[in-house]
Write a protein that holds these residues in place. Structure first.
Motif, PDB file in Angstrom:
ATOM      1  N   ARG A   8      96.266  14.066   6.955  1.00  0.00           N
ATOM      2  CA  ARG A   8      96.902  14.229   5.644  1.00  0.00           C
ATOM      3  C   ARG A   8      97.830  15.447   5.641  1.00  0.00           C
ATOM      4  NH1 ARG A   8      94.269  16.309   0.285  1.00  0.00           N
ATOM      5  NH2 ARG A   8      95.907  15.761  -1.169  1.00  0.00           N
ATOM      6  N   ASP A   9      97.360  16.555   6.213  1.00  0.00           N
ATOM      7  CA  ASP A   9      98.196  17.754   6.278  1.00  0.00           C
ATOM      8  C   ASP A   9      99.437  17.517   7.131  1.00  0.00           C
ATOM      9  OD1 ASP A   9      96.410  19.091   4.686  1.00  0.00           O
ATOM     10  OD2 ASP A   9      95.403  20.116   6.359  1.00  0.00           O
ATOM     11  N   PHE A  10      99.281  16.760   8.224  1.00  0.00           N
ATOM     12  CA  PHE A  10     100.417  16.455   9.086  1.00  0.00           C
ATOM     13  C   PHE A  10     101.463  15.641   8.339  1.00  0.00           C
ATOM     14  CE2 PHE A  10     102.443  13.758  12.354  1.00  0.00           C
ATOM     15  CZ  PHE A  10     103.068  14.758  13.070  1.00  0.00           C
ATOM     16  N   ARG A  11     101.015  14.635   7.585  1.00  0.00           N
ATOM     17  CA  ARG A  11     101.947  13.811   6.808  1.00  0.00           C
ATOM     18  C   ARG A  11     102.641  14.635   5.726  1.00  0.00           C
ATOM     19  NH1 ARG A  11     103.250   9.608   9.800  1.00  0.00           N
ATOM     20  NH2 ARG A  11     101.422   8.555  10.581  1.00  0.00           N
ATOM     21  N   CYS A  12     101.907  15.540   5.100  1.00  0.00           N
ATOM     22  CA  CYS A  12     102.522  16.413   4.094  1.00  0.00           C
ATOM     23  C   CYS A  12     103.572  17.324   4.719  1.00  0.00           C
ATOM     24  CB  CYS A  12     101.453  17.240   3.386  1.00  0.00           C
ATOM     25  SG  CYS A  12     100.434  16.277   2.275  1.00  0.00           S
ATOM     26  N   ALA A  16     107.486  17.387   3.798  1.00  0.00           N
ATOM     27  CA  ALA A  16     108.139  18.638   3.404  1.00  0.00           C
ATOM     28  C   ALA A  16     109.388  18.888   4.255  1.00  0.00           C
ATOM     29  CB  ALA A  16     107.164  19.802   3.543  1.00  0.00           C
ATOM     30  N   CYS A  17     109.329  18.573   5.546  1.00  0.00           N
ATOM     31  CA  CYS A  17     110.500  18.740   6.415  1.00  0.00           C
ATOM     32  C   CYS A  17     111.627  17.787   6.015  1.00  0.00           C
ATOM     33  CB  CYS A  17     110.111  18.522   7.869  1.00  0.00           C
ATOM     34  SG  CYS A  17     109.105  19.847   8.547  1.00  0.00           S
ATOM     35  N   VAL A  18     111.259  16.563   5.663  1.00  0.00           N
ATOM     36  CA  VAL A  18     112.266  15.593   5.214  1.00  0.00           C
ATOM     37  C   VAL A  18     112.920  16.077   3.934  1.00  0.00           C
ATOM     38  CG1 VAL A  18     112.539  13.277   4.255  1.00  0.00           C
ATOM     39  CG2 VAL A  18     111.267  13.598   6.371  1.00  0.00           C
ATOM     40  N   ALA A  19     112.109  16.530   2.993  1.00  0.00           N
ATOM     41  CA  ALA A  19     112.651  17.020   1.724  1.00  0.00           C
ATOM     42  C   ALA A  19     113.548  18.231   1.941  1.00  0.00           C
ATOM     43  CB  ALA A  19     111.503  17.363   0.775  1.00  0.00           C
ATOM     44  N   LEU A  20     113.122  19.143   2.809  1.00  0.00           N
ATOM     45  CA  LEU A  20     113.929  20.326   3.106  1.00  0.00           C
ATOM     46  C   LEU A  20     115.270  19.927   3.727  1.00  0.00           C
ATOM     47  CD1 LEU A  20     114.003  23.436   3.165  1.00  0.00           C
ATOM     48  CD2 LEU A  20     113.062  23.300   5.464  1.00  0.00           C
ATOM     49  N   GLY A  21     115.247  18.950   4.626  1.00  0.00           N
ATOM     50  CA  GLY A  21     116.494  18.485   5.239  1.00  0.00           C
ATOM     51  C   GLY A  21     117.428  17.846   4.225  1.00  0.00           C
ATOM     52  N   LEU A  22     116.888  17.043   3.325  1.00  0.00           N
ATOM     53  CA  LEU A  22     117.726  16.417   2.291  1.00  0.00           C
ATOM     54  C   LEU A  22     118.324  17.450   1.351  1.00  0.00           C
ATOM     55  CD1 LEU A  22     115.622  13.262   1.346  1.00  0.00           C
ATOM     56  CD2 LEU A  22     117.831  13.316   2.492  1.00  0.00           C
ATOM     57  N   VAL A  23     117.504  18.418   0.931  1.00  0.00           N
ATOM     58  CA  VAL A  23     118.003  19.454   0.024  1.00  0.00           C
ATOM     59  C   VAL A  23     119.044  20.316   0.727  1.00  0.00           C
ATOM     60  CG1 VAL A  23     117.319  21.549  -1.224  1.00  0.00           C
ATOM     61  CG2 VAL A  23     115.949  19.473  -1.423  1.00  0.00           C
ATOM     62  N   ALA A  24     118.757  20.739   1.961  1.00  0.00           N
ATOM     63  CA  ALA A  24     119.717  21.583   2.686  1.00  0.00           C
ATOM     64  C   ALA A  24     121.022  20.845   2.930  1.00  0.00           C
ATOM     65  CB  ALA A  24     119.105  22.041   4.008  1.00  0.00           C
ATOM     66  N   GLY A  25     120.946  19.580   3.341  1.00  0.00           N
ATOM     67  CA  GLY A  25     122.165  18.811   3.566  1.00  0.00           C
ATOM     68  C   GLY A  25     122.973  18.621   2.303  1.00  0.00           C
ATOM     69  N   SER A  26     122.291  18.362   1.205  1.00  0.00           N
ATOM     70  CA  SER A  26     122.996  18.185  -0.073  1.00  0.00           C
ATOM     71  C   SER A  26     123.665  19.472  -0.515  1.00  0.00           C
ATOM     72  CB  SER A  26     122.010  17.712  -1.146  1.00  0.00           C
ATOM     73  OG  SER A  26     121.443  16.487  -0.772  1.00  0.00           O
ATOM     74  N   ILE A  27     122.976  20.592  -0.350  1.00  0.00           N
ATOM     75  CA  ILE A  27     123.571  21.871  -0.734  1.00  0.00           C
ATOM     76  C   ILE A  27     124.773  22.195   0.147  1.00  0.00           C
ATOM     77  CG2 ILE A  27     123.166  24.378  -0.761  1.00  0.00           C
ATOM     78  CD1 ILE A  27     120.312  23.756  -1.715  1.00  0.00           C
ATOM     79  N   ILE A  28     124.638  21.963   1.454  1.00  0.00           N
ATOM     80  CA  ILE A  28     125.751  22.267   2.369  1.00  0.00           C
ATOM     81  C   ILE A  28     126.960  21.414   2.021  1.00  0.00           C
ATOM     82  CG2 ILE A  28     126.522  22.090   4.767  1.00  0.00           C
ATOM     83  CD1 ILE A  28     123.674  22.920   5.586  1.00  0.00           C
ATOM     84  N   ILE A  29     126.741  20.133   1.751  1.00  0.00           N
ATOM     85  CA  ILE A  29     127.867  19.269   1.391  1.00  0.00           C
ATOM     86  C   ILE A  29     128.451  19.682   0.046  1.00  0.00           C
ATOM     87  CG2 ILE A  29     128.469  16.911   0.708  1.00  0.00           C
ATOM     88  CD1 ILE A  29     126.640  15.911   2.908  1.00  0.00           C
ATOM     89  N   GLY A  51     113.719  11.389   9.901  1.00  0.00           N
ATOM     90  CA  GLY A  51     112.357  11.860   9.666  1.00  0.00           C
ATOM     91  C   GLY A  51     111.627  11.009   8.647  1.00  0.00           C
ATOM     92  N   LEU A  52     112.340  10.561   7.630  1.00  0.00           N
ATOM     93  CA  LEU A  52     111.736   9.682   6.633  1.00  0.00           C
ATOM     94  C   LEU A  52     111.369   8.334   7.238  1.00  0.00           C
ATOM     95  CD1 LEU A  52     111.010   9.529   3.631  1.00  0.00           C
ATOM     96  CD2 LEU A  52     113.272   8.566   3.217  1.00  0.00           C
ATOM     97  N   LEU A  53     112.221   7.838   8.126  1.00  0.00           N
ATOM     98  CA  LEU A  53     111.924   6.579   8.798  1.00  0.00           C
ATOM     99  C   LEU A  53     110.700   6.717   9.704  1.00  0.00           C
ATOM    100  CD1 LEU A  53     112.879   3.662   9.341  1.00  0.00           C
ATOM    101  CD2 LEU A  53     114.194   4.564  11.248  1.00  0.00           C
ATOM    102  N   ILE A  54     110.600   7.825  10.420  1.00  0.00           N
ATOM    103  CA  ILE A  54     109.432   8.067  11.268  1.00  0.00           C
ATOM    104  C   ILE A  54     108.175   8.196  10.410  1.00  0.00           C
ATOM    105  CG2 ILE A  54     108.366   9.781  12.799  1.00  0.00           C
ATOM    106  CD1 ILE A  54     111.195  10.295  13.914  1.00  0.00           C
ATOM    107  N   LEU A  55     108.309   8.840   9.258  1.00  0.00           N
ATOM    108  CA  LEU A  55     107.175   9.001   8.354  1.00  0.00           C
ATOM    109  C   LEU A  55     106.721   7.655   7.781  1.00  0.00           C
ATOM    110  CD1 LEU A  55     105.381  11.044   6.740  1.00  0.00           C
ATOM    111  CD2 LEU A  55     107.135  10.958   4.974  1.00  0.00           C
ATOM    112  N   ALA A  56     107.674   6.791   7.450  1.00  0.00           N
ATOM    113  CA  ALA A  56     107.344   5.525   6.790  1.00  0.00           C
ATOM    114  C   ALA A  56     107.061   4.394   7.774  1.00  0.00           C
ATOM    115  CB  ALA A  56     108.498   5.129   5.875  1.00  0.00           C
ATOM    116  N   TYR A  57     107.307   4.591   9.064  1.00  0.00           N
ATOM    117  CA  TYR A  57     107.152   3.495  10.023  1.00  0.00           C
ATOM    118  C   TYR A  57     105.748   2.898  10.049  1.00  0.00           C
ATOM    119  CZ  TYR A  57     106.955   0.873  14.337  1.00  0.00           C
ATOM    120  OH  TYR A  57     106.758  -0.125  15.257  1.00  0.00           O
ATOM    121  N   PRO A  58     104.670   3.695  10.084  1.00  0.00           N
ATOM    122  CA  PRO A  58     103.338   3.059  10.094  1.00  0.00           C
ATOM    123  C   PRO A  58     103.083   2.197   8.851  1.00  0.00           C
ATOM    124  CG  PRO A  58     103.150   5.348  10.731  1.00  0.00           C
ATOM    125  CD  PRO A  58     104.549   5.143  10.260  1.00  0.00           C
ATOM    126  N   PHE A  59     103.537   2.666   7.691  1.00  0.00           N
ATOM    127  CA  PHE A  59     103.381   1.880   6.470  1.00  0.00           C
ATOM    128  C   PHE A  59     104.195   0.598   6.542  1.00  0.00           C
ATOM    129  CE2 PHE A  59     105.234   0.764   2.354  1.00  0.00           C
ATOM    130  CZ  PHE A  59     104.083   0.359   1.689  1.00  0.00           C
TER     131      PHE A  59
END
Length: 124
Positions: A8-12, A16-29, A51-59
């Motif tokens: 559970r901690d690993f998935r969280c 968090a890394c995916v969210a950070l990447g989306l926020v950072a990319g949006s701010i940079i753009i 990262g989101l695709l890797i996270l969602a792949y098992p589901f």
């Protein structure tokens, strides 16, 4: 040094890394003036998407039963079509040698034309 971490901690952490990447990319753009900076923001967003695709792949694999699709994708092969003079199992060694000689003579003529001081013969 191995620190035990729950699934559970690993998935969280992944989320968090995916969210950070989306926020950072949006701010940079959003604040970028140049196209190069916007491209860097796009790379951040692309990495977050991966990262989101890797996270969602098992589901997705469990939900949509991708085992039927993925083995078929991996077994794709390219089969060349046989030429007009012979099938796939036949060997035409003499014709192959003639084709190689013709190609080599064409390359030789082209190289002769490209040499400094050489004049084109005008035979082509």
């Amino acid at each position: 040094m191995d620190i035990p971490i729950s699934n559970r901690d690993f998935r969280c952490l992944q989320l968090a890394c995916v969210a950070l990447g989306l926020v950072a990319g949006s701010i940079i753009i959003g604040v970028s003036v140049s196209k190069a900076a916007a491209a860097v923001g796009g790379i951040f967003i692309g990495a977050a998407g991966l990262g989101l695709l890797i996270l969602a792949y098992p589901f997705l694999k469990a939900r949509f039963n991708l085992d039927h699709i993925l083995p078929n994708i991996g077994s794709l092969r390219i089969h060349p079509h046989p030429g007009p003079d012979g099938g796939e199992g036949r060997s035409n060694a003499n014709g192959n040698k003639e084709g190689i000689r013709s190609s080599l003579s064409t390359v030789s003529r082209t190289l002769e034309k490209l040499k400094p001081g050489a004049r084109g013969t005008g035979d082509s």
